[in-house]
Design a protein around this motif. Structure first.
Motif, short mmCIF file in Angstrom:
data_model
loop_
_atom_site.label_atom_id
_atom_site.label_comp_id
_atom_site.label_asym_id
_atom_site.label_seq_id
_atom_site.Cartn_x
_atom_site.Cartn_y
_atom_site.Cartn_z
N ASP A 288 36.70 40.11 50.06
CA ASP A 288 37.08 38.71 49.88
C ASP A 288 36.12 37.76 50.58
N ASP A 289 35.75 36.69 49.86
CA ASP A 289 34.93 35.60 50.38
C ASP A 289 35.56 34.31 49.88
N GLU A 290 35.68 33.29 50.75
CA GLU A 290 36.42 32.11 50.35
C GLU A 290 35.91 30.89 51.10
N ILE A 291 35.84 29.75 50.40
CA ILE A 291 35.51 28.46 51.00
C ILE A 291 36.80 27.74 51.35
N LYS A 292 36.84 27.19 52.57
CA LYS A 292 38.03 26.50 53.05
C LYS A 292 37.84 25.00 53.18
N SER A 293 36.60 24.53 53.41
CA SER A 293 36.37 23.12 53.70
C SER A 293 34.95 22.75 53.36
N CYS A 294 34.69 21.47 53.03
CA CYS A 294 33.34 21.03 52.72
C CYS A 294 33.11 19.61 53.21
N VAL A 295 31.83 19.26 53.36
CA VAL A 295 31.44 17.93 53.78
C VAL A 295 30.06 17.65 53.20
N LEU A 296 29.76 16.38 52.90
CA LEU A 296 28.42 16.04 52.45
C LEU A 296 27.45 16.29 53.59
N SER A 297 26.38 17.01 53.29
CA SER A 297 25.40 17.37 54.31
C SER A 297 24.44 16.24 54.61
N GLY A 298 24.30 15.31 53.70
CA GLY A 298 23.42 14.16 53.88
C GLY A 298 23.85 13.07 52.94
#
Length: 422
Positions: A222-232
């Protein structure tokens, strides 16, 4: 007795919404409120609006005999009294994943919608659902994403407020085509069915046409993304956190994904070496870089790992463990005080109010030292899943409180020291 309690809770909720006695300002500064249908109800995001009211994104159980759930958006007044509610989703089970508000006041909701089918194979399937509303809470559009592998899940959604426009989704999907990580230190392989792989979806306008740019890849489990943000400032440079499993061990990850058209689908992939079974739960921008909040599943401690603007790790993580178990779900950074505010749950015997798990808030300095920590709860289990600052300098959390095997959405507003006045 269980159903009697449920009806009592429902009666109290309706009584709480029946209006509206004048409340003194001192009473408005803090409150403890319950919402929902007295099923398995839980708040997952909360935001304060410009007029001082609040929006809560939640999953609530419907009152039909099938006990299916819906995505719910709840608006309260500044005192925490519910003034509006609507639900979204399809006929099956729908779960809230994330919410964002644009600069013009539009509201973006992402979640997961599970199919209802006549066979087990038809039912064992989920799609991502996205709903956009204007500032008057009217639905502008609603759509699903089902064109990927199988069992798509949305854990986070983010508006892009640059001149590109659009939004970003992060989560997971079954059995991805995993060629995208071939240049990384570990060679990914296609997963067996029902294991999870990274999934990102970027939706934007280009030349008057909508573009859906997706990326999915994973490793042996299992691999999963939990959160994101603009890097620039650019919409095609996005920083994600979550977890990746290697040899049965969960490790927090930093994933920097760029526009696939430039031939570099992943600009950076890194695991954080924090011992066994740790996950990254939230990533935020801070004044001079980024910060990741996570939980160590083996010790039930939580950690904060800072990154510079170059996305390189800055020092060792701040890690916290005491007498009990800790799970950290969300955090914010106060630019003025340079403090983190953490929201989660703990059953620490020195802090717990009712012997089980309680809502947990902690103020932590940027050198890793705790300013103060508070718990709020009763005889059931409580968990804070989201935290947001308020304009008066305090904080508001949402999550759930349990009773008799069920739960209600529990939202608590405290002052800048975490104090909840009676």
């Amino acid at each position: 007795m269980k159903y009697t309690l449920r009806y009592i809770f429902i009666a109290l909720l309706f009584a709480g919404c029946a209006d509206k006695v004048e409340i003194e300002q001192s009473q408005a500064e803090t409150f403890n409120k319950l919402y929902g249908n007295a099923g398995n109800d839980s708040g997952c995001e909360i935001r304060e609006l410009p007029d001082g009211s609040f929006l809560i994104l939640a999953t609530i159980e419907t009152l039909n005999p099938d006990r299916l759930s819906e995505i719910a958006l709840i608006k309260t007044d500044k005192f925490g009294n519910e003034v509006w509610r609507d639900t979204y989703g399809r006929e099956g089970e729908d779960k809230a994943g994330g919410m964002d508000i644009s600069q013009n006041g539009n509201i973006l909701i992402g979640g997961t919608s599970y199919n209802v089918g006549t066979t087990a194979e038809d039912s064992n399937h989920s799609d991502i659902i996205v709903i956009e509303l204007n500032s008057d809470l009217q639905v502008l559009n609603e759509r699903t994403f089902s064109q990927f592998m199988d069992n798509e899940v949305c854990n986070t959604i983010l508006y892009d407020d640059s001149n590109v426009g659009g939004y970003i989704i992060g989560g997971s999907t079954d059995k991805a085509d995993s060629t995208g990580l071939a240049t990384q230190s570990r060679s990914p392989t296609a997963n067996d069915k029902f294991s999870k792989d990274f999934l990102t979806i970027r939706v934007f306008q280009e030349g008057g046409n909508e573009v859906v740019d997706d990326f999915n890849a994973g490793f042996e489990s299992d691999d999963e993304i939990k959160s994101c943000v603009l890097s620039g400032d650019e919409f095609d440079n996005i920083l994600f956190t979550g977890y990746s499993v290697e040899n049965g061990i969960e490790k927090p990850i930093i994933l920097n994904i760029r526009n696939k058209n430039d031939g570099i689908p992943i600009n950076n992939f890194r695991e954080l070496e924090l011992g066994s079974n740790s996950t990254g739960n939230k990533i935020i921008r801070i004044d001079d870089g980024f910060s990741i909040l996570g939980t160590s599943q083996s010790s039930q401690a939580f950690f904060i790992q800072e990154l510079g603007n170059d996305k390189l790790l800055r020092g060792s993580p701040f890690e916290y463990r005491k007498n009990g178990n800790f799970i950290a779900n969300d955090f914010v950074f106060n630019d003025l005080t340079k403090n983190y505010l953490i929201a989660g749950t703990t059953n620490d015997s020195d802090l717990s109010q009712g012997g089980g798990f309680d809502h947990y808030i902690a103020s932590i300095k940027n050198d890793g030292k705790i300013n103060w920590e508070k718990t709020y709860g009763g005889t059931g289990d409580e968990e804070a899943l989201a935290i947001a600052p308020t304009k008066d300098g305090g904080y508001i959390i949402t999550g759930y409180t349990g009773f008799e095997g069920n739960s209600l959405i529990n939202t608590i507003k405290v002052d800048n020291k975490g104090i909840l006045n009676p």
